[in-house]
Design a protein around this motif. Structure first.
Motif, short mmCIF file in Angstrom:
data_model
loop_
_atom_site.label_atom_id
_atom_site.label_comp_id
_atom_site.label_asym_id
_atom_site.label_seq_id
_atom_site.Cartn_x
_atom_site.Cartn_y
_atom_site.Cartn_z
N MET A 226 1.05 -1.28 0.03
CA MET A 226 -0.02 -0.05 -0.06
C MET A 226 0.76 1.18 0.15
O MET A 226 1.85 1.39 0.46
CB MET A 226 -0.75 0.09 1.46
N LYS A 227 0.32 2.38 -0.52
CA LYS A 227 0.98 3.56 -0.27
C LYS A 227 0.35 4.24 0.88
O LYS A 227 -0.93 4.48 1.20
CB LYS A 227 0.40 4.39 -1.41
N ILE A 228 1.11 4.66 1.95
CA ILE A 228 0.76 4.97 3.29
C ILE A 228 1.31 6.26 3.52
O ILE A 228 2.67 6.59 3.43
CB ILE A 228 1.06 3.94 4.52
N ALA A 229 0.61 7.43 3.91
CA ALA A 229 0.91 8.61 4.50
C ALA A 229 0.88 8.69 6.01
O ALA A 229 -0.17 8.09 6.75
CB ALA A 229 -0.04 9.79 3.92
N ILE A 230 1.87 9.29 6.71
CA ILE A 230 1.84 9.20 8.04
C ILE A 230 1.82 10.78 8.42
O ILE A 230 2.86 11.54 7.68
CB ILE A 230 3.09 8.68 8.65
N ILE A 231 1.00 11.37 9.16
CA ILE A 231 0.77 12.58 9.60
C ILE A 231 1.44 12.92 10.92
O ILE A 231 0.99 12.50 11.76
CB ILE A 231 -0.77 12.94 9.52
N GLY A 232 2.72 13.22 10.73
CA GLY A 232 3.28 13.84 12.10
C GLY A 232 4.43 12.76 12.08
O GLY A 232 4.44 11.45 12.07
N ALA A 233 5.70 13.50 12.31
CA ALA A 233 7.00 12.72 12.57
C ALA A 233 7.55 12.65 14.08
O ALA A 233 8.75 12.68 14.44
CB ALA A 233 8.05 13.29 11.82
N GLY A 234 6.57 12.54 15.18
CA GLY A 234 6.92 12.25 16.37
C GLY A 234 7.42 10.60 16.44
O GLY A 234 7.46 10.06 15.26
N ILE A 235 7.63 10.13 17.83
CA ILE A 235 8.28 8.97 18.00
C ILE A 235 7.39 7.63 17.45
O ILE A 235 7.76 6.83 17.00
CB ILE A 235 8.58 8.57 19.38
N GLY A 236 6.12 8.11 17.51
CA GLY A 236 4.99 7.21 16.88
C GLY A 236 5.10 6.96 15.42
O GLY A 236 4.73 5.90 14.82
N GLY A 237 5.12 8.04 14.83
CA GLY A 237 5.00 8.23 13.28
C GLY A 237 6.30 7.54 12.79
O GLY A 237 6.29 6.71 11.81
N LEU A 238 7.48 7.92 13.57
CA LEU A 238 8.81 7.67 12.94
C LEU A 238 8.64 6.04 13.10
O LEU A 238 9.30 5.27 12.05
CB LEU A 238 9.97 8.24 13.58
N THR A 239 8.44 5.34 14.27
CA THR A 239 8.37 4.05 14.38
C THR A 239 7.37 3.32 13.61
O THR A 239 7.95 2.07 12.95
CB THR A 239 8.20 3.64 15.87
N ALA A 240 6.13 3.85 13.50
CA ALA A 240 5.08 3.17 12.63
C ALA A 240 6.07 3.08 11.12
O ALA A 240 5.71 2.02 10.58
CB ALA A 240 3.87 3.93 12.51
N ALA A 241 6.44 4.10 10.65
CA ALA A 241 6.87 4.24 9.09
C ALA A 241 7.97 2.99 9.12
O ALA A 241 7.77 2.26 7.97
CB ALA A 241 7.61 5.57 8.90
N LEU A 242 8.85 2.81 10.08
CA LEU A 242 9.96 1.72 9.72
C LEU A 242 9.37 0.39 10.10
O LEU A 242 9.77 -0.43 9.36
CB LEU A 242 10.85 2.00 11.13
N LEU A 243 8.40 0.27 10.86
CA LEU A 243 7.42 -1.21 10.84
C LEU A 243 6.80 -1.47 9.83
O LEU A 243 6.99 -2.43 9.25
CB LEU A 243 6.73 -1.15 11.88
N LEU A 244 5.99 -0.43 9.09
CA LEU A 244 5.48 -0.77 7.97
C LEU A 244 6.07 -0.77 6.78
O LEU A 244 5.86 -1.48 5.76
CB LEU A 244 4.27 0.52 7.47
N GLU A 245 7.18 -0.09 6.79
CA GLU A 245 8.32 -0.42 5.65
C GLU A 245 8.80 -1.74 5.50
O GLU A 245 8.89 -2.20 4.35
CB GLU A 245 9.29 0.80 5.61
N ARG A 246 8.99 -2.29 6.57
CA ARG A 246 9.47 -3.75 6.52
C ARG A 246 8.25 -4.68 6.16
O ARG A 246 8.68 -5.59 5.73
CB ARG A 246 9.78 -4.10 8.11
N GLN A 247 7.13 -4.27 5.99
CA GLN A 247 6.16 -5.07 5.74
C GLN A 247 6.01 -4.90 4.25
O GLN A 247 5.12 -5.55 3.55
CB GLN A 247 4.68 -4.62 6.41
N GLY A 248 6.78 -4.00 3.45
CA GLY A 248 6.61 -3.80 2.12
C GLY A 248 5.93 -2.81 1.39
O GLY A 248 5.66 -2.33 0.44
N HIS A 249 5.25 -1.94 2.53
CA HIS A 249 4.57 -0.63 2.28
C HIS A 249 5.33 0.59 1.82
O HIS A 249 6.62 0.72 2.16
CB HIS A 249 3.63 -0.24 3.38
N GLN A 250 4.93 1.37 0.85
CA GLN A 250 5.50 2.64 0.49
C GLN A 250 5.05 3.76 1.41
O GLN A 250 3.74 4.24 1.28
CB GLN A 250 5.27 2.71 -1.04
N VAL A 251 6.03 4.25 2.34
CA VAL A 251 5.77 5.00 3.34
C VAL A 251 6.01 6.43 3.10
O VAL A 251 7.28 6.78 2.97
CB VAL A 251 6.09 4.61 4.64
#
Length: 492
Positions: A1-26
């Motif tokens: 999936m193409k995923i947008a994350i709104i906010g680069a706090g600790i939650g957004g950065l961590t979620a981005a790294l985890l979702l990228e490992r699943q193969g998503h475009q973040v």
């Protein structure tokens, strides 16, 4: 999936790294010019000190999330603080908390000789509560409310006395009021009153003894640079100074976002911010519904002083003569405390590079009301003066004359930065804003819309927010798998 994350706090950065490992475009969009959210530095150009979080808790939880991100454990560059911290009382006495069980028993025997057996009972009982609490609550997403209201969970909530407040619960173990305060004040770490926060949060004071308190070399805000560097290595796009104006949806499905006035299509959107703001992004009209209760605010004082205090530990708390009255002022009457309680961070005791040679870097945190009841332009200098006078008298002789640089940050500044009602910890961890009652990773029945951060279950604090990001990634992975299976079945 193409995923947008709104906010680069600790939650957004961590979620981005985890979702990228699943193969998503973040892609991450951050409205400010720097990532990190609450985790920033304050600096006078000579030195820098954490602006927000300073106490590193639950290192194993952080390492577990980093492992899921495929980030080496050595990237968490931390050293243990032992003693954990000092608590200074108004009558001039103090109590020191330790990770070392033998030293803690010795301290209790000397300072509170009748309380040692109560402490042992507290530690024994909380061991089971902690293990169950992490497994059944912190590591679980309750977007499906039926997962929260299970017989096992309801039994646990009853057994852990979650309907009681932390202070009352701690009072069932310790008889001395000083110890009751010492083991209940940790609810302030997540912006909750010890007299209103559910008893299950008594786990924080237990976990300090078992898992320790740690210091991140260079300051907690440096951890942001580590996560950002891995985002860059893995092709995750990070756009700063990019304000998202709207989350677009159609027929209960996310279609994308409007950012800086332009539309960008996405399959999913993750909101990483103080949760009530998501309603504005969805274009929802304000309703008569009761607004969430905000966590406490903080008056923060940052100082560079031209002297050292060799006996000052990395962390210490100073409590007022009337602790309950102080807490009622902050959380109920919404007034500036006459006799403030405060926390002092002194990184130079564990990190010689924290300040220039001969100088001290200092950080004072004073719990104060959130919201708009107080005119901070009028009150901040007077309250800061009270705090520094008290600190000089009790901890740091010669403090005021040694100050070379000072900056004050108030809840009004926090609100300007986007924190809900100026609260420093998201929404309050009250009974009906915890567990299954708190906003969840999938907050609404809108396909592709998710949330993470301090205002979302499991709650505030860096390791807990990171665990929430892990819960989110597992939820998305499960939903993607279920959707794939459904597609296969429909095509047969």
């Amino acid at each position: 999936m193409k995923i947008a994350i709104i906010g680069a706090g600790i939650g957004g950065l961590t979620a981005a790294l985890l979702l990228e490992r699943q193969g998503h475009q973040v892609t991450i969009y951050e409205q400010h010019d720097q990532p990190g959210g609450r985790m920033q530095y304050e600096s006078d150009g000579v030195f820098q000190i954490d602006q927000g979080p300073t106490i590193v808790l639950l290192p194993d939880m952080i390492r577990n999330v980093l492992k899921a991100c495929e980030i080496p454990a050595e990237e968490l560059d931390i050293v243990q603080c032992d003693p954990l911290y000092d608590i200074h009382y108004a009558d001039g006495t103090s109590y020191t908390k330790y990770s070392d069980p033998a030293r803690q028993r010795e301290e209790l025997s000397q300072k509170f000789p009748g309380e040692l057996r109560h402490f042992n009972r507290f530690m024994t009982n909380m061991k089971d509560v902690y293990q169950i609490g992490v497994r059944q609550f912190l590591e679980q997403d309750f977007s499906n409310k039926r997962r929260f209201f299970t017989p096992a969970n309801l039994h646990f909530l009853y057994k852990s006395k979650a309907h009681r407040d932390v202070h009352t619960y701690i009072g069932k173990y310790f008889t001395n009021p000083k110890l009751q305060h010492a083991y209940a004040l940790q609810s302030l770490y997540i912006g909750g009153s010890p007299y209103a926060t559910p008893a299950i949060y008594g786990l924080i004071s237990y976990s300090e003894h078992v898992h320790g308190i740690w210091y991140m070399k260079g300051g907690y805000a440096g951890f942001v640079s580590t996560l950002v560097s891995y985002c860059q290595k893995r092709g995750i796009k990070l756009h700063c100074s990019s304000k998202v104006n709207r989350i677009r949806k159609s027929a209960k499905r996310v279609t994308g976002i409007e950012v800086n006035g332009s539309f960008a299509a996405y399959d999913s959107v993750v909101f990483n911010g103080d949760f009530p703001a998501i309603h504005d992004l969805l274009g929802e009209k304000k309703t008569a519904k009761k607004q969430p209760e905000a966590s406490s605010g903080c008056l923060l004082i940052y100082i560079r002083a031209n002297r050292k205090w060799d006996n000052l530990k990395t962390h210490q708390f100073v409590l007022p003569e009337q602790f309950e009255q102080n807490m009622r002022a902050v959380f109920e009457s919404q007034t500036v405390p006459e006799d403030p309680s405060f926390y002092v961070f002194h990184p130079g005791s564990i990190d010689p590079s924290a300040a220039p040679p001969g100088d001290s870097a200092l950080y004072f945190l004073v719990p104060v009301p959130s919201g708009n009841e107080i005119d901070w332009e009028q009150e901040q200098d007077l309250l800061a003066e009270r705090v520094l006078d008290k600190a000089e008298r009790m901890l740091m002789p010669g403090l005021k004359e040694s100050i070379q640089w000072l900056k004050v940050r108030t809840p009004a500044d926090a609100q300007d930065a986007g924190l809900y009602q100026g609260g420093s910890f998201g929404i309050a961890p009250s009974l009906f804003q915890s567990g299954g009652f708190r906003p969840q990773n999938k907050p609404f029945p809108v396909k592709g819309l998710y949330a993470v951060g301090a205002s979302v279950h499991p709650g505030g604090g860096v390791p807990i927010v990171m665990q929430g990001a892990k819960n989110l990634s597992e939820l998305i992975k499960s939903e993607v798998g279920n959707n794939a299976q459904k597609t296969i079945r429909e095509s047969m």
